[in-house]
Design an enzyme around this catalytic site. Structure first.
Site, PDB file in Angstrom:
ATOM      1  N   TRP A 183       0.865  -1.191   0.000  1.00  0.00           N
ATOM      2  CA  TRP A 183       0.000   0.000   0.000  1.00  0.00           C
ATOM      3  C   TRP A 183       0.895   1.232   0.000  1.00  0.00           C
ATOM      4  CZ3 TRP A 183      -0.146   4.010   3.637  1.00  0.00           C
ATOM      5  CH2 TRP A 183      -1.046   5.038   3.284  1.00  0.00           C
ATOM      6  N   GLU A 224      -3.062  -2.895  -2.390  1.00  0.00           N
ATOM      7  CA  GLU A 224      -4.183  -2.264  -1.671  1.00  0.00           C
ATOM      8  C   GLU A 224      -4.441  -0.850  -2.176  1.00  0.00           C
ATOM      9  OE1 GLU A 224      -3.464  -2.004   2.546  1.00  0.00           O
ATOM     10  OE2 GLU A 224      -5.387  -1.044   2.964  1.00  0.00           O
ATOM     11  N   LYS A 226      -6.788   2.885  -2.363  1.00  0.00           N
ATOM     12  CA  LYS A 226      -7.388   3.826  -1.424  1.00  0.00           C
ATOM     13  C   LYS A 226      -8.034   4.954  -2.199  1.00  0.00           C
ATOM     14  CE  LYS A 226      -6.250   6.056   2.961  1.00  0.00           C
ATOM     15  NZ  LYS A 226      -5.259   6.131   4.038  1.00  0.00           N
ATOM     16  N   ASP A 258      -9.702  -2.678   1.653  1.00  0.00           N
ATOM     17  CA  ASP A 258      -9.762  -2.137   3.007  1.00  0.00           C
ATOM     18  C   ASP A 258     -11.128  -1.477   3.188  1.00  0.00           C
ATOM     19  OD1 ASP A 258      -9.582  -0.129   5.152  1.00  0.00           O
ATOM     20  OD2 ASP A 258      -7.455  -0.622   5.232  1.00  0.00           O
ATOM     21  N   HIS A 261     -11.537   2.342   2.643  1.00  0.00           N
ATOM     22  CA  HIS A 261     -10.894   2.993   1.501  1.00  0.00           C
ATOM     23  C   HIS A 261     -11.813   3.308   0.335  1.00  0.00           C
ATOM     24  CE1 HIS A 261      -6.523   1.812   2.701  1.00  0.00           C
ATOM     25  NE2 HIS A 261      -7.193   2.409   3.659  1.00  0.00           N
ATOM     26  N   HIS A 285      -8.752  -5.958   4.545  1.00  0.00           N
ATOM     27  CA  HIS A 285      -8.356  -5.192   5.718  1.00  0.00           C
ATOM     28  C   HIS A 285      -9.641  -4.769   6.403  1.00  0.00           C
ATOM     29  CE1 HIS A 285      -3.923  -3.813   5.105  1.00  0.00           C
ATOM     30  NE2 HIS A 285      -4.061  -5.111   5.234  1.00  0.00           N
ATOM     31  N   ASP A 293     -11.814   7.425   6.564  1.00  0.00           N
ATOM     32  CA  ASP A 293     -10.995   6.234   6.807  1.00  0.00           C
ATOM     33  C   ASP A 293     -10.324   6.366   8.171  1.00  0.00           C
ATOM     34  OD1 ASP A 293      -9.406   3.962   6.539  1.00  0.00           O
ATOM     35  OD2 ASP A 293      -7.811   5.071   5.531  1.00  0.00           O
ATOM     36  N   ASP A 295     -10.161   4.293  10.810  1.00  0.00           N
ATOM     37  CA  ASP A 295      -9.524   3.153  11.459  1.00  0.00           C
ATOM     38  C   ASP A 295      -9.943   2.952  12.908  1.00  0.00           C
ATOM     39  OD1 ASP A 295      -7.624   2.106   9.309  1.00  0.00           O
ATOM     40  OD2 ASP A 295      -7.098   4.210   9.337  1.00  0.00           O
ATOM     41  N   ASP A 325      -7.146  -4.026  10.300  1.00  0.00           N
ATOM     42  CA  ASP A 325      -6.348  -2.818  10.089  1.00  0.00           C
ATOM     43  C   ASP A 325      -7.031  -1.621  10.746  1.00  0.00           C
ATOM     44  OD1 ASP A 325      -4.636  -0.863   9.294  1.00  0.00           O
ATOM     45  OD2 ASP A 325      -5.233  -0.854   7.184  1.00  0.00           O
TER      46      ASP A 325
END
Ligand code: RNT
Ligand code: ZN
Length: 418
Positions: A183, A224, A226, A258, A261, A285, A293, A295, A325
């Site tokens: 990524w 990955e 985004k 993810d 993303h 993820h 995003d 997390d 993640d």
């Protein structure tokens, strides 16, 4: 005893829909969750370079007691693992290397990860790997593999090549295939004129990086995408379409999705069944975006259930790789691991407890009433009793009993760090 009794009752209730709870438990025994080391130190790493977290990433909060070195981080992960049932892998980044002197990203070698490898052998787990393309002076202008500066681009190609070798080494040493997940943060904050050239350079960099054939049993590469990051709100080189196309062209690669993303209303669960028609394997993820995003720690929400259901319904057990993640620095970091991991495991089990054949048949027969009635009733079926039993047979604490142990660890270990 209550756990066992509740399980027997739950078994009977699920059997009324034709679901065999023992079979669901058997299926869970083959499910591996890859747990990210970076929750334990707010994505800091151990390069001691003084660089702070960038690349559009941010861990907010300053809960005391974060791991300051690899031994502490592994100790914390080992503690968290005591509370998570089932097969696990550790997911690490190149920035978590261990070396006596400064080793730059284009100099890292397998030996810098022997501490992790030895620990993994003790734990009887595998390790997934990630090259680190952020928190580094050569990533400071926001471009790495897609950089227009040939020296910088080459630097990151070299990093990628070395990471692939490290991943291969880890896979051979642990006997478990290691996924090398790529990524990059590359992108622009504002309106971008030439969106093509950076993507051409990224394509060239990836081609150069993955040219060498490695042991496919020991390692495999994943890419990955985004949508945006902090400071790359307008343009991200490695977009979803970019990597989707790249994986179609390079079929040996894994495509990583993810959960944070994409556009806020765009769910990765709804992409799985399409992409799996065209790609060999996928890496997820699992994260929880809140407004962006962000997390956040994974909770048992509708999207997590939808993701797990797609894996089970599609029969993707052997083509899907699930990793976590997120990085929340505002709560106890071990609890953050345990909560997100247990939720993911629990929700996978819940998905295995679905009477899939019955629902599929209702749908095919046009009995959409049954489809809706059963899916709604299932929401209050006693999956918790099956989960408790699963925890018990795996010798991990049932329900919230793990919390007191994490608090003890905080008192005896974490609070002594400053
Ligand atoms: C960043 C990506 C990436 C990182 C980790 C640390 O937006 O999600 O996977 O979170 O590699
Ligand atoms: Zn990710």
């Amino acid at each position: 005893m209550t756990t066992q009794k509740s399980y027997e009752t739950a078994k009977e209730i699920y059997a009324s829909l034709g679901v065999d709870t023992d079979k669901a438990i058997e299926a869970m025994k083959k499910f591996t969750l890859s747990i990210h080391c970076w929750q334990g130190d707010d994505v800091g790493g151990f390069e001691n370079s003084g660089a702070s977290l960038d690349g559009g990433l941010a861990a907010t909060g300053n809960y005391p007691g974060k791991a300051r070195n690899a031994n502490e981080l592994r100790g914390d992960m080992t503690k968290a693992f005591e509370f998570i049932p089932g097969l696990k892998k550790a997911n690490i980044h190149a920035m978590y290397l261990e070396a006596d002197k400064k080793v730059d990203r284009d100099e890292i070698e397998p030996k810098h990860f022997d501490g992790w490898v030895n620990w993994a052998k003790e734990q009887k787990i595998g390790i997934d790997f990630n090259p680190t393309y952020f928190s580094h002076p050569k990533a400071a202008d926001g471009f790495t593999l897609s950089s227009a500066d040939e020296g910088i681009r080459q630097f990151w190609v070299e990093h990628t090549k070395r990471c692939r070798k490290i991943s291969e080494y880890i896979g051979i040493q642990t006997g478990v295939r290691s996924i090398n997940n790529i990524w990059i943060p590359d992108g622009f904050k504002d309106i971008t004129i030439d969106k093509t050239a950076p993507r051409e350079r990224l394509m060239r960099s990836l081609d150069e990086s993955i040219a060498e054939m490695l042991n496919p049993i020991a390692t495999v590469d994943a890419v990955e995408s985004k949508l945006f990051g902090i400071g790359s709100e307008s343009y991200v080189v490695g977009s979803h379409e970019f990597y989707m196309g790249y994986v179609m062209k390079n079929k040996q690669l894994l495509l990583t999705l993810d959960a944070g993303h994409y556009h806020p209303m765009e769910m990765i669960s709804s992409k799985i069944s399409t992409l799996m028609l065209f790609i060999v394997q996928m890496l997820l993820h699992v994260s929880r975006p809140v407004r962006w995003d962000s997390d956040h720690v994974v909770i048992m929400d509708d999207e997590l259930l939808a993701i797990c259901q797609e894996i089970v319904r599609g029969n993707y057990d052997y083509r899907m790789n699930v990793a976590l993640d997120y990085f929340d620095a505002s709560i106890n970091r071990i609890a953050a691991w345990v909560i997100g991991s247990r939720n993911t495991m629990k929700t996978m089990l819940r998905a295995y407890l679905e009477p899939y054949e019955l629902l599929k048949k209702a749908e095919a027969d046009g009995d959409l009433t049954t489809r809706l009635a059963i899916t709604e009733e299932l929401k209050s079926y006693p999956f918790q009793a099956v989960w408790d039993y699963y925890c018990e047979i795996n010798n991990v604490p049932v329900r919230d009993k793990w919390l007191a142990e994490v608090k003890d660890y905080e008192k005896n270990v974490l609070s002594k760090r400053n």
